[in-house]
Design a protein around this motif. Structure first.
Motif, PDB file in Angstrom:
ATOM      1  N   GLU A  27       0.823  -1.209   0.000  1.00 21.47           N
ATOM      2  CA  GLU A  27       0.000   0.000   0.000  1.00 21.47           C
ATOM      3  C   GLU A  27       0.861   1.265   0.000  1.00 21.47           C
ATOM      4  OE1 GLU A  27      -2.619  -0.202   3.284  1.00 21.47           O
ATOM      5  OE2 GLU A  27      -3.773  -1.917   2.519  1.00 21.47           O
ATOM      6  N   LEU A  28       1.947   1.228   0.796  1.00 17.90           N
ATOM      7  CA  LEU A  28       2.858   2.378   0.827  1.00 17.90           C
ATOM      8  C   LEU A  28       3.486   2.620  -0.547  1.00 17.90           C
ATOM      9  CD1 LEU A  28       4.398   4.549   2.446  1.00 17.90           C
ATOM     10  CD2 LEU A  28       6.090   2.794   3.030  1.00 17.90           C
ATOM     11  N   ILE A  29       3.845   1.542  -1.243  1.00 19.31           N
ATOM     12  CA  ILE A  29       4.432   1.691  -2.585  1.00 19.31           C
ATOM     13  C   ILE A  29       3.420   2.307  -3.549  1.00 19.31           C
ATOM     14  CG2 ILE A  29       5.321   0.388  -4.560  1.00 19.31           C
ATOM     15  CD1 ILE A  29       6.495  -1.595  -2.481  1.00 19.31           C
ATOM     16  N   LYS A  30       2.147   1.894  -3.435  1.00 19.82           N
ATOM     17  CA  LYS A  30       1.114   2.473  -4.296  1.00 19.82           C
ATOM     18  C   LYS A  30       0.931   3.962  -4.025  1.00 19.82           C
ATOM     19  CE  LYS A  30      -1.501  -1.835  -4.843  1.00 19.82           C
ATOM     20  NZ  LYS A  30      -2.772  -2.532  -4.506  1.00 19.82           N
ATOM     21  N   GLN A  31       0.987   4.344  -2.732  1.00 20.47           N
ATOM     22  CA  GLN A  31       0.861   5.766  -2.388  1.00 20.47           C
ATOM     23  C   GLN A  31       2.024   6.571  -2.972  1.00 20.47           C
ATOM     24  OE1 GLN A  31       0.556   6.013   1.857  1.00 20.47           O
ATOM     25  NE2 GLN A  31      -1.396   4.873   1.948  1.00 20.47           N
ATOM     26  N   LEU A  32       3.233   6.003  -2.889  1.00 16.90           N
ATOM     27  CA  LEU A  32       4.386   6.705  -3.442  1.00 16.90           C
ATOM     28  C   LEU A  32       4.269   6.853  -4.958  1.00 16.90           C
ATOM     29  CD1 LEU A  32       7.265   5.000  -1.402  1.00 16.90           C
ATOM     30  CD2 LEU A  32       6.361   7.299  -1.085  1.00 16.90           C
ATOM     31  N   GLU A  33       3.710   5.842  -5.634  1.00 16.34           N
ATOM     32  CA  GLU A  33       3.524   5.930  -7.083  1.00 16.34           C
ATOM     33  C   GLU A  33       2.506   7.009  -7.446  1.00 16.34           C
ATOM     34  OE1 GLU A  33       2.479   2.007  -8.251  1.00 16.34           O
ATOM     35  OE2 GLU A  33       4.559   1.260  -8.235  1.00 16.34           O
ATOM     36  N   LYS A  34       1.420   7.131  -6.621  1.00 19.49           N
ATOM     37  CA  LYS A  34       0.441   8.189  -6.864  1.00 19.49           C
ATOM     38  C   LYS A  34       1.064   9.566  -6.691  1.00 19.49           C
ATOM     39  CE  LYS A  34      -3.657   5.524  -5.514  1.00 19.49           C
ATOM     40  NZ  LYS A  34      -4.733   5.415  -4.483  1.00 19.49           N
ATOM     41  N   VAL A  35       1.906   9.693  -5.663  1.00 15.91           N
ATOM     42  CA  VAL A  35       2.586  10.982  -5.438  1.00 15.91           C
ATOM     43  C   VAL A  35       3.460  11.331  -6.632  1.00 15.91           C
ATOM     44  CG1 VAL A  35       4.307  12.142  -4.010  1.00 15.91           C
ATOM     45  CG2 VAL A  35       2.494  10.834  -2.937  1.00 15.91           C
ATOM     46  N   MET A  36       4.156  10.321  -7.187  1.00 15.40           N
ATOM     47  CA  MET A  36       5.014  10.575  -8.350  1.00 15.40           C
ATOM     48  C   MET A  36       4.197  11.013  -9.567  1.00 15.40           C
ATOM     49  SD  MET A  36       7.703   7.420  -7.995  1.00 15.40           S
ATOM     50  CE  MET A  36       8.421   7.718  -9.604  1.00 15.40           C
ATOM     51  N   THR A  37       3.018  10.368  -9.753  1.00 19.63           N
ATOM     52  CA  THR A  37       2.204  10.713 -10.929  1.00 19.63           C
ATOM     53  C   THR A  37       1.502  12.051 -10.753  1.00 19.63           C
ATOM     54  OG1 THR A  37       0.405   9.407  -9.979  1.00 19.63           O
ATOM     55  CG2 THR A  37       1.833   8.332 -11.588  1.00 19.63           C
ATOM     56  N   ASN A  38       1.018  12.346  -9.520  1.00 16.65           N
ATOM     57  CA  ASN A  38       0.270  13.583  -9.259  1.00 16.65           C
ATOM     58  C   ASN A  38       1.168  14.773  -8.975  1.00 16.65           C
ATOM     59  OD1 ASN A  38      -2.140  12.183  -9.534  1.00 16.65           O
ATOM     60  ND2 ASN A  38      -2.189  11.638  -7.351  1.00 16.65           N
TER      61      ASN A  38
END
Length: 638
Positions: free
Chosen positions: A162-173
């Motif tokens: 879940e933490l990795i998914k949040q970091l990926e969203k931060v990178m995209t947004n």
């Protein structure tokens, strides 16, 4: 986040300073703890704990980080190596103690793209259960690795994903912030006072330079000592050329070329001298003047050494004169007997040398005979070797044929084995995939159970952190006034203030300066007395040298007069016996060569080496005979 980010930065800086080839981990940690005393105790404890863990488990962390750079992080910089080591240590060894919330705060304080890549690589279940486990099992036991490190990482798998998914969203947004319209600042002029006009300065008088001293003429001319050295060099060269001319004219007979085995005749000597003379006379004859003796400057040690030497010689001479006055005997008879015995020993040494030379010549003749016999034996052995090599070549050819057949059979067997190996590998891959799926299901159940315990532990730690921060914010008194004129009052003997101490130190410096001036005056007086003594000693040395030079010249003239007349040659029985044996062995060798001629393998003519050896032995014998005669003459003169 910034708090933990600074702690991680300090840990990375210390890891960059650590050199495993030179530094010892215990001493390095002590040095780091002393340098971190300015920080708060909580920060200091966290940094030291992480740093010591990274140094202790350096091999385990290096396995994961090196593989990350090879497989997934080939675009990452090598300067971030220690950052990935710290994150790997926190995830593997400190995740249960820190809690997932604190761990996620530390991850968010670092660069997002790097952390996303590294966490995805580290928490991949396939890599954890396969090659990471195998590599760590080579360093530690397999049961310990699976229970303490692999299983906890598998338990935290859902939260980390879940933490990795949040970091990926931060990178995209992640997008640049919108620009807000703000008031433009209007600059205003400063209200400065107008400066007064500067007064014209009075011109300074031009300084008059003193007339410098003229450059001495000696700077443009070479020194006299250099000219004198050049004159001595030319004189020595002239003397050397004269000696070379004299030596070439009076050359020894062993240096004159002549044919093999023929004795030198007086007429041939004259012809050779006439051939050799014109080449020598072509050298130009230089005429130089002998320079005056240049004085050599001696240092103090040389003067004292030479003065003490002459003083000991004078004392010995005075003691000898006193003994002669008292009635002691003279050593003239003993010296004459000593000369006779030395001459006798010299004659015996010359005879022994001649015997050794003739023995060498005799052994040479015997060696020539043995060589002739050895050649015949070598021919027979060579024929036998040729026959044996032919048989061995046939045997080797047969063995090679057998080896080629056996190699073909082995190649066929290897091809069949490779086909069976591929089938076995496919079965093994299927079994491993089933095991990985079972392990993933078990890890999910364990992660859910441990999440509740970790939350309670996190709450307790947050309360303790708040208490420590409250204690750190309490004020403390700092600073103290110091009076230099006041006595401390510790009750010690001779206690005084700082001002009084400075006054006493000034008085001590004045007394030391007076003592140094007195010592300097004493040293100057001692140097003057010593230089006067050295001058007197130099005068005595010059007188002694002149006297010794005159005595040496007289001795040289006496020795030159004694070595004038030649003496009769002496003979020895051993020398005559050895010469007779040499002649007999040479005659025997000629007879054997005439009876059994040995044909040379390549050329029928005689070898030049034999000619050179025979000529060398003849010249060596003649030169030794001349040397023996010269020594006999010197013995007779003595």
């Amino acid at each position: 986040m910034a708090y933990y980010g600074k702690c991680i930065e300090t840990v990375i800086e210390q890891l960059n300073k650590f050199k495993p080839e030179k530094d010892i981990p215990e001493q390095f940690l002590e040095a780091v703890s002393t340098s971190l005393q300015t920080l708060s105790p909580q920060k200091q404890a966290f940094i030291l704990e992480v740093l010591s863990g990274c140094l202790e488990y350096r091999k385990l962390l290096a396995v994961v980080v090196d593989a990350f750079y090879v497989r997934a992080g080939w675009l990452c910089r090598r300067a971030d190596y220690n950052l990935f080591e710290v994150i790997c240590y926190l995830a593997t060894f400190q995740l249960d103690e820190l809690g997932f919330q604190l761990f996620s705060d530390i991850i968010r304080s670092q660069p997002v793209d790097k952390m996303c890549k590294f966490l995805g690589f580290l928490f991949n279940p396939l890599s954890l259960c396969s090659w990471i486990k195998d590599e760590w099992s080579l360093i530690y036991e397999t049961a310990h690795v699976s229970e303490n490190w692999i299983d906890p990482l598998m338990r935290w798998q859902p939260e980390v994903q879940e933490l990795i998914k949040q970091l990926e969203k931060v990178m995209t947004n992640q997008s640049p912030l919108p620009k807000t319209k703000a008031k433009v600042t209007e600059p205003k002029e400063f209200n400065l006072t107008v400066p007064r006009p500067r007064a014209i300065p009075v011109p300074e008088p031009v300084p008059v330079m003193t007339k410098p001293k003229p450059i001495p003429r000696s700077t443009y001319h070479p020194p006299k000592e250099q000219e004198q050295l050049e004159m001595t060099r030319r004189y020595n060269r002239w003397k050397a050329e004269e000696l070379l001319l004299k030596v070439n004219i009076e050359e020894m007979r062993c240096a004159v070329p002549r044919s093999r085995g023929t004795p030198l005749v007086q007429g041939s000597e004259k012809k050779l001298q006439l051939r050799f003379m014109p080449r020598i006379l072509k050298t130009p004859k230089l005429t130089f003047y002998k320079p005056n003796n240049v004085p050599v400057k001696l240092n103090t040690a040389a003067i004292l050494r030479e003065g003490s030497l002459y003083q000991r010689q004078v004392e010995k001479e005075l003691q000898r004169v006193d003994k002669l006055v008292d009635g002691a005997g003279d050593f003239s008879e003993f010296l004459e007997w000593q000369k006779k015995m030395q001459a006798k020993d010299q004659e015996e040494a010359l005879a022994a040398g001649e015997c050794r030379r003739l023995q060498g010549k005799l052994s040479r003749e015997e060696a020539i005979l043995a060589r002739q016999l050895l050649r015949q034996g070598n021919k027979q052995k060579a024929d036998q070797k040729k026959e044996e090599t032919a048989e061995l070549m046939q045997q080797c050819a047969e063995r090679r044929l057998q080896e080629e057949r056996s190699m073909k059979e082995l190649v066929e067997q290897v091809i069949e084995v490779q086909k069976n190996v591929k089938v076995a590998q496919m079965k093994l891959l299927k079994g491993r995939r089933q095991i990985v799926q079972e392990v993933i299901e078990e890890s999910r159940e364990l992660l859910q159970r441990s999440a509740e315990a970790a939350k309670e532990e996190q709450k307790r730690r947050c309360e303790l952190i708040a208490q420590h921060r409250a204690l750190e914010t309490q004020p403390m008194r700092k600073g103290k006034l110091v009076d230099l004129t006041q006595i401390p009052g510790y009750g010690l003997e001779g206690e005084m203030s700082v001002v009084e101490l400075r006054e006493r130190l000034a008085l001590l410096k004045e007394t030391q300066q007076r003592e140094e001036e007195e010592k300097r005056d004493q040293i100057i007086q001692a140097k003057r007395a010593r230089s006067q003594g050295l001058q007197n000693m130099v005068e005595q040395i010059s007188l002694c040298r002149a006297a010794m030079g005159r005595s040496a010249a007289l001795r040289w003239e006496q020795k030159k007069a004694q070595s004038a007349a030649p003496g009769p040659p002496c003979q020895d029985e051993r020398v005559l016996e050895l010469r007779r044996r040499i002649e007999e062995s040479a005659a025997e060798r000629r007879k054997q060569a005439a009876s059994v001629p040995i044909s040379a393998p390549r050329a029928p003519r005689p070898k030049p080496r034999a000619q050179l050896e025979s000529r060398h032995w003849v010249e060596l014998q003649q030169s030794r005979e001349r040397r023996l005669r010269a020594l006999q003459r010197s013995c007779v003169d003595a």
